[in-house]
Scaffold this active site. Structure first.
Site, PDB file in Angstrom:
ATOM      1  N   TYR A  65      84.497  16.745  26.074  1.00  0.00           N
ATOM      2  CA  TYR A  65      84.716  17.411  27.618  1.00  0.00           C
ATOM      3  C   TYR A  65      83.526  17.672  28.270  1.00  0.00           C
ATOM      4  O   TYR A  65      83.625  17.907  29.689  1.00  0.00           O
ATOM      5  CB  TYR A  65      85.425  18.693  27.511  1.00  0.00           C
ATOM      6  CG  TYR A  65      86.886  18.392  26.666  1.00  0.00           C
ATOM      7  CD1 TYR A  65      88.013  17.578  27.265  1.00  0.00           C
ATOM      8  CD2 TYR A  65      87.091  19.206  25.345  1.00  0.00           C
ATOM      9  CE1 TYR A  65      89.050  17.530  26.383  1.00  0.00           C
ATOM     10  CE2 TYR A  65      88.261  19.289  24.980  1.00  0.00           C
ATOM     11  CZ  TYR A  65      89.264  18.429  25.350  1.00  0.00           C
ATOM     12  OH  TYR A  65      90.478  18.112  24.805  1.00  0.00           O
ATOM     13  N   ARG A 124      92.897   9.122  21.851  1.00  0.00           N
ATOM     14  CA  ARG A 124      92.719  10.350  21.005  1.00  0.00           C
ATOM     15  C   ARG A 124      94.008  10.247  20.114  1.00  0.00           C
ATOM     16  O   ARG A 124      94.793   9.154  19.776  1.00  0.00           O
ATOM     17  CB  ARG A 124      92.624  11.536  21.880  1.00  0.00           C
ATOM     18  CG  ARG A 124      91.339  11.273  22.790  1.00  0.00           C
ATOM     19  CD  ARG A 124      91.170  12.749  23.467  1.00  0.00           C
ATOM     20  NE  ARG A 124      90.802  13.716  22.664  1.00  0.00           N
ATOM     21  CZ  ARG A 124      91.042  15.016  22.919  1.00  0.00           C
ATOM     22  NH1 ARG A 124      91.180  15.194  24.249  1.00  0.00           N
ATOM     23  NH2 ARG A 124      90.849  15.956  22.153  1.00  0.00           N
ATOM     24  N   PRO A 171      95.393  25.460  30.243  1.00  0.00           N
ATOM     25  CA  PRO A 171      94.996  26.129  29.461  1.00  0.00           C
ATOM     26  C   PRO A 171      93.634  25.651  28.576  1.00  0.00           C
ATOM     27  O   PRO A 171      93.462  24.598  28.458  1.00  0.00           O
ATOM     28  CB  PRO A 171      96.085  26.369  28.209  1.00  0.00           C
ATOM     29  CG  PRO A 171      96.979  25.211  28.767  1.00  0.00           C
ATOM     30  CD  PRO A 171      96.861  24.803  30.070  1.00  0.00           C
ATOM     31  N   ASN A 172      92.701  26.615  28.559  1.00  0.00           N
ATOM     32  CA  ASN A 172      91.633  26.489  27.640  1.00  0.00           C
ATOM     33  C   ASN A 172      90.236  25.835  28.574  1.00  0.00           C
ATOM     34  O   ASN A 172      89.208  25.813  28.119  1.00  0.00           O
ATOM     35  CB  ASN A 172      91.734  25.704  26.380  1.00  0.00           C
ATOM     36  CG  ASN A 172      92.771  26.398  25.527  1.00  0.00           C
ATOM     37  OD1 ASN A 172      92.258  27.684  25.011  1.00  0.00           O
ATOM     38  ND2 ASN A 172      93.605  25.824  24.913  1.00  0.00           N
ATOM     39  N   GLU A 213      97.800  13.653  38.337  1.00  0.00           N
ATOM     40  CA  GLU A 213      97.557  14.207  36.814  1.00  0.00           C
ATOM     41  C   GLU A 213      95.880  13.710  36.669  1.00  0.00           C
ATOM     42  O   GLU A 213      95.935  12.533  36.612  1.00  0.00           O
ATOM     43  CB  GLU A 213      98.313  13.874  36.013  1.00  0.00           C
ATOM     44  CG  GLU A 213      98.158  14.416  34.510  1.00  0.00           C
ATOM     45  CD  GLU A 213      99.410  14.552  33.666  1.00  0.00           C
ATOM     46  OE1 GLU A 213     100.415  14.738  33.939  1.00  0.00           O
ATOM     47  OE2 GLU A 213      99.127  13.806  32.637  1.00  0.00           O
ATOM     48  N   ALA A 220      96.822  20.962  27.579  1.00  0.00           N
ATOM     49  CA  ALA A 220      97.521  20.917  26.461  1.00  0.00           C
ATOM     50  C   ALA A 220      99.101  20.632  26.750  1.00  0.00           C
ATOM     51  O   ALA A 220     100.085  19.965  26.218  1.00  0.00           O
ATOM     52  CB  ALA A 220      97.590  21.756  25.115  1.00  0.00           C
ATOM     53  N   HIS A 266      93.008  13.908  33.436  1.00  0.00           N
ATOM     54  CA  HIS A 266      92.524  14.354  32.184  1.00  0.00           C
ATOM     55  C   HIS A 266      91.097  13.745  32.252  1.00  0.00           C
ATOM     56  O   HIS A 266      90.649  12.647  32.288  1.00  0.00           O
ATOM     57  CB  HIS A 266      93.210  13.535  30.935  1.00  0.00           C
ATOM     58  CG  HIS A 266      94.520  14.297  31.195  1.00  0.00           C
ATOM     59  ND1 HIS A 266      95.008  15.321  30.649  1.00  0.00           N
ATOM     60  CD2 HIS A 266      95.817  13.561  31.518  1.00  0.00           C
ATOM     61  CE1 HIS A 266      96.409  15.623  31.060  1.00  0.00           C
ATOM     62  NE2 HIS A 266      96.799  14.261  31.315  1.00  0.00           N
ATOM     63  N   ASN A 321      95.200  19.044  36.035  1.00  0.00           N
ATOM     64  CA  ASN A 321      95.227  18.804  34.847  1.00  0.00           C
ATOM     65  C   ASN A 321      95.882  19.917  33.692  1.00  0.00           C
ATOM     66  O   ASN A 321      95.399  21.031  33.671  1.00  0.00           O
ATOM     67  CB  ASN A 321      93.445  19.015  34.287  1.00  0.00           C
ATOM     68  CG  ASN A 321      93.322  18.464  32.949  1.00  0.00           C
ATOM     69  OD1 ASN A 321      94.096  18.650  32.173  1.00  0.00           O
ATOM     70  ND2 ASN A 321      91.990  18.481  32.642  1.00  0.00           N
ATOM     71  N   ARG A 374      82.204  24.783  24.541  1.00  0.00           N
ATOM     72  CA  ARG A 374      82.430  24.028  23.068  1.00  0.00           C
ATOM     73  C   ARG A 374      82.941  22.518  23.570  1.00  0.00           C
ATOM     74  O   ARG A 374      83.299  22.151  24.509  1.00  0.00           O
ATOM     75  CB  ARG A 374      83.393  24.527  22.428  1.00  0.00           C
ATOM     76  CG  ARG A 374      83.204  26.092  21.919  1.00  0.00           C
ATOM     77  CD  ARG A 374      84.281  26.985  21.218  1.00  0.00           C
ATOM     78  NE  ARG A 374      84.278  26.230  19.966  1.00  0.00           N
ATOM     79  CZ  ARG A 374      85.122  26.724  18.832  1.00  0.00           C
ATOM     80  NH1 ARG A 374      85.685  27.805  18.829  1.00  0.00           N
ATOM     81  NH2 ARG A 374      84.954  26.096  17.714  1.00  0.00           N
TER      82      ARG A 374
END
Ligand code: CA2
Length: 142
Positions: free
Chosen positions: A23, A108, A10-11, A99, A78, A101, A75, A18
């Site tokens: 990112y 974070r 997601p996203n 996986e 969230a 990121h 990835n 943004r």
């Protein structure tokens, strides 16, 4: 020829639009172009899927196994930190999942430190930016 699924959660379709500080400034299309170039150099085939929906991601993992792909670069975004369904989907298939990121989740917020999906993945790469996807593909292609 080995075949891999590059799966984004997601996203991540908003990449480059943004939060460039976290990112980067490049878009999902640019990420996919970088991966395509790496796949060509490695002599492997890649297919792409991005979804904002948990069930679609679960289905994509199952389909990768049904289509006898050789691995997944994933990835989960969230959902990494929340999804028992995605964790179970990874556990339910035999093919290796790496996986990835873009950011270093460990530097974070604390809620990002726990990765439900990473615990059942073959490996986790976090904090290498887009390069992490290429490193994952190189590993799986061996
Ligand atoms: O660092 C990563 O790759 C993450 O998987 C990205 C997820 C985040 O929830 C994980 O903790 C770490 C968030 C992806 C959101 O992507 C955006 C892209 C552009 C603008 C806003 C969000």
């Amino acid at each position: 020829m080995k075949r891999f699924l590059i799966l984004n959660g997601p996203n991540l379709n908003r990449l480059g639009k943004r939060e460039p500080g976290t990112y980067g400034a490049q878009t999902l299309a640019e990420l996919e172009a970088m991966i395509r170039a790496e796949a060509a150099a490695l002599g492997v085939d890649v297919r792409f899927c991005q979804s904002n929906h948990e069930g679609v991601l679960v289905d994509a993992i199952h389909e990768a196994e049904d289509d006898a792909l050789d691995g997944i670069v994933f990835n989960p975004a969230a959902y990494t930190h929340t999804s028992v369904a995605l964790r179970d989907a990874i556990s339910a298939v035999k093919l290796p999942v790496v996986e990835v990121h873009i950011s270093n989740v460990h530097s974070r917020e604390e809620f990002r430190h726990r990765t439900l999906t990473g615990a059942v993945s073959r490996a986790v790469i976090s904090g290498l930016g887009f390069e992490g996807y290429l490193a994952a593909l190189r590993f799986l292609a061996k």
